[in-house]
Design a protein around this motif. Structure first.
Motif, PDB file in Angstrom:
ATOM      1  N   ILE A   1     -61.823 -13.833  50.747  1.00 37.36           N
ATOM      2  CA  ILE A   1     -61.650 -13.357  49.375  1.00 37.36           C
ATOM      3  C   ILE A   1     -62.964 -12.785  48.864  1.00 37.36           C
ATOM      4  O   ILE A   1     -64.042 -13.116  49.365  1.00 37.36           O
ATOM      5  CB  ILE A   1     -61.167 -14.471  48.417  1.00 37.36           C
ATOM      6  CG1 ILE A   1     -62.265 -15.533  48.213  1.00 37.36           C
ATOM      7  CG2 ILE A   1     -59.878 -15.106  48.895  1.00 37.36           C
ATOM      8  CD1 ILE A   1     -61.957 -16.523  47.115  1.00 37.36           C
ATOM      9  N   HIS A   2     -62.861 -11.918  47.871  1.00 35.27           N
ATOM     10  CA  HIS A   2     -64.018 -11.455  47.107  1.00 35.27           C
ATOM     11  C   HIS A   2     -63.844 -12.015  45.693  1.00 35.27           C
ATOM     12  O   HIS A   2     -62.980 -11.551  44.949  1.00 35.27           O
ATOM     13  CB  HIS A   2     -64.079  -9.931  47.080  1.00 35.27           C
ATOM     14  CG  HIS A   2     -64.203  -9.311  48.429  1.00 35.27           C
ATOM     15  ND1 HIS A   2     -65.298  -9.503  49.239  1.00 35.27           N
ATOM     16  CD2 HIS A   2     -63.356  -8.512  49.133  1.00 35.27           C
ATOM     17  CE1 HIS A   2     -65.128  -8.856  50.374  1.00 35.27           C
ATOM     18  NE2 HIS A   2     -63.951  -8.249  50.340  1.00 35.27           N
ATOM     19  N   PRO A   3     -64.625 -13.017  45.323  1.00 35.48           N
ATOM     20  CA  PRO A   3     -64.416 -13.666  44.023  1.00 35.48           C
ATOM     21  C   PRO A   3     -64.724 -12.792  42.820  1.00 35.48           C
ATOM     22  O   PRO A   3     -64.267 -13.090  41.718  1.00 35.48           O
ATOM     23  CB  PRO A   3     -65.367 -14.876  44.079  1.00 35.48           C
ATOM     24  CG  PRO A   3     -66.411 -14.499  45.084  1.00 35.48           C
ATOM     25  CD  PRO A   3     -65.704 -13.642  46.103  1.00 35.48           C
ATOM     26  N   ARG A   4     -65.471 -11.703  43.044  1.00 30.94           N
ATOM     27  CA  ARG A   4     -65.881 -10.897  41.893  1.00 30.94           C
ATOM     28  C   ARG A   4     -65.470  -9.431  41.987  1.00 30.94           C
ATOM     29  O   ARG A   4     -65.974  -8.616  41.213  1.00 30.94           O
ATOM     30  CB  ARG A   4     -67.401 -10.997  41.716  1.00 30.94           C
ATOM     31  CG  ARG A   4     -67.882 -12.388  41.332  1.00 30.94           C
ATOM     32  CD  ARG A   4     -69.393 -12.432  41.157  1.00 30.94           C
ATOM     33  NE  ARG A   4     -70.096 -12.226  42.424  1.00 30.94           N
ATOM     34  CZ  ARG A   4     -70.355 -13.203  43.294  1.00 30.94           C
ATOM     35  NH1 ARG A   4     -69.939 -14.430  43.055  1.00 30.94           N
ATOM     36  NH2 ARG A   4     -71.018 -12.943  44.420  1.00 30.94           N
ATOM     37  N   GLY A   5     -64.583  -9.073  42.917  1.00 29.04           N
ATOM     38  CA  GLY A   5     -64.266  -7.653  43.026  1.00 29.04           C
ATOM     39  C   GLY A   5     -62.931  -7.354  43.682  1.00 29.04           C
ATOM     40  O   GLY A   5     -62.519  -8.027  44.624  1.00 29.04           O
ATOM     41  N   THR A   6     -62.262  -6.314  43.170  1.00 33.63           N
ATOM     42  CA  THR A   6     -61.104  -5.721  43.828  1.00 33.63           C
ATOM     43  C   THR A   6     -61.619  -4.756  44.892  1.00 33.63           C
ATOM     44  O   THR A   6     -62.660  -4.118  44.722  1.00 33.63           O
ATOM     45  CB  THR A   6     -60.231  -4.976  42.803  1.00 33.63           C
ATOM     46  OG1 THR A   6     -59.594  -5.938  41.960  1.00 33.63           O
ATOM     47  CG2 THR A   6     -59.181  -4.106  43.467  1.00 33.63           C
TER      48      THR A   6
ATOM     49  N   PHE B   1     -63.672   2.413  55.426  1.00 35.63           N
ATOM     50  CA  PHE B   1     -64.646   2.281  54.345  1.00 35.63           C
ATOM     51  C   PHE B   1     -63.942   1.654  53.146  1.00 35.63           C
ATOM     52  O   PHE B   1     -62.756   1.921  52.904  1.00 35.63           O
ATOM     53  CB  PHE B   1     -65.246   3.632  53.971  1.00 35.63           C
ATOM     54  CG  PHE B   1     -66.197   4.178  54.998  1.00 35.63           C
ATOM     55  CD1 PHE B   1     -67.554   3.907  54.911  1.00 35.63           C
ATOM     56  CD2 PHE B   1     -65.742   4.928  56.069  1.00 35.63           C
ATOM     57  CE1 PHE B   1     -68.442   4.388  55.865  1.00 35.63           C
ATOM     58  CE2 PHE B   1     -66.608   5.415  57.029  1.00 35.63           C
ATOM     59  CZ  PHE B   1     -67.968   5.145  56.928  1.00 35.63           C
ATOM     60  N   ALA B   2     -64.688   0.826  52.419  1.00 33.02           N
ATOM     61  CA  ALA B   2     -64.095   0.132  51.281  1.00 33.02           C
ATOM     62  C   ALA B   2     -65.010   0.223  50.072  1.00 33.02           C
ATOM     63  O   ALA B   2     -66.231   0.072  50.187  1.00 33.02           O
ATOM     64  CB  ALA B   2     -63.840  -1.338  51.619  1.00 33.02           C
ATOM     65  N   GLY B   3     -64.407   0.471  48.923  1.00 36.56           N
ATOM     66  CA  GLY B   3     -65.117   0.386  47.653  1.00 36.56           C
ATOM     67  C   GLY B   3     -64.734  -0.917  46.972  1.00 36.56           C
ATOM     68  O   GLY B   3     -63.592  -1.377  47.073  1.00 36.56           O
ATOM     69  N   LEU B   4     -65.701  -1.532  46.296  1.00 34.08           N
ATOM     70  CA  LEU B   4     -65.457  -2.795  45.608  1.00 34.08           C
ATOM     71  C   LEU B   4     -65.934  -2.711  44.168  1.00 34.08           C
ATOM     72  O   LEU B   4     -66.965  -2.087  43.886  1.00 34.08           O
ATOM     73  CB  LEU B   4     -66.144  -3.947  46.335  1.00 34.08           C
ATOM     74  CG  LEU B   4     -65.658  -4.155  47.771  1.00 34.08           C
ATOM     75  CD1 LEU B   4     -66.777  -3.845  48.751  1.00 34.08           C
ATOM     76  CD2 LEU B   4     -65.140  -5.561  47.973  1.00 34.08           C
TER      77      LEU B   4
END
Length: 219
Positions: A112-117, A171-174
């Motif tokens: 999980i990313h606790p602070r980002g989509t 590639f991913a943007g958060l």
């Protein structure tokens, strides 16, 4: 009039609750991060460089064209470009990552990313991706090909798995300068100090010796 005054009060209370909850927008053009001064008071983010001293390198990074090393136990590598790599990202609420996957079986394990989509685009290969909703849990998955895009909502467990016989790249943007990551297996079986194995045996309905073997594997 009493009803009117109540509505005004209610509107002000609601507006104030939203206004005072947080301020997601920068209060100046940018706030290039600098190392924390000695004995600094902790801030939610990083201290700002004098805007008059900023240079182009504060806003740039080179190297995302270089494949990451996937020679590890999960067969993947994530090159994260966050505020620690580009100081100019401080307060801007965004970061970027390159994901490399070894041929069939390369996995960015459930995390999980606790602070980002996260929004991910595949540029090479074929990925089986998905996330799990909050309780009651539902799995949402899709097989992605080059040019396909998928969104992983903030805080939800998600993964990417290479199902092709060739390398895969995405590639991913958060939506955070520092989205954070919690890898589920490592967090459960490999924290320091370890979780009491009786707790995990009960939670996962496993024999205690199985839990202890897993803890040794992730230690």
């Amino acid at each position: 009039m009493k009803g009117f005054h109540f509505l005004v009060f209610l509107a002000l209370a609601v507006a104030f609750s939203f206004a005072s909850a947080f301020d997601p927008s920068p209060l100046q053009d940018f706030c290039v991060a600098i190392p924390e001064p000695e004995n600094a008071v902790f801030v939610n983010g990083k201290f700002c460089k004098n805007p008059n001293l900023t240079v182009a390198n504060d806003f740039s990074f080179s190297g995302l064209n270089i494949p990451g090393n996937t020679g590890n136990r999960v067969g993947s590598n994530v090159t994260l470009v966050n505020v620690d790599r580009i100081p100019g990202l401080n307060t801007l609420g965004i970061s970027l990552a390159r994901l490399d996957f070894a041929p069939y079986g390369g996995l960015n394990p459930p995390h999980i990313h606790p602070r980002g989509t996260e929004i991910l685009v595949v540029v090479e290969g074929t990925l089986y991706v998905g996330f799990v909703t909050s309780n009651p849990n539902r799995l949402i998955t899709k097989v992605l090909y080059p040019g396909d895009v998928f969104v992983f909502p903030i805080g939800l467990i998600h993964f990417q798995f290479n199902v092709a016989k060739t390398n895969a790249v995405a590639f991913a943007g958060l939506s955070s300068q520092n989205p954070g990551v919690i890898t589920i297996a490592d967090a459960i079986f490999g924290p320091d100090p370890p979780i009491n194995p009786d707790v995990l045996a009960k939670a996962f309905q496993l024999d205690k010796d199985v839990v202890e073997k897993l803890q040794k594997l992730f230690a």
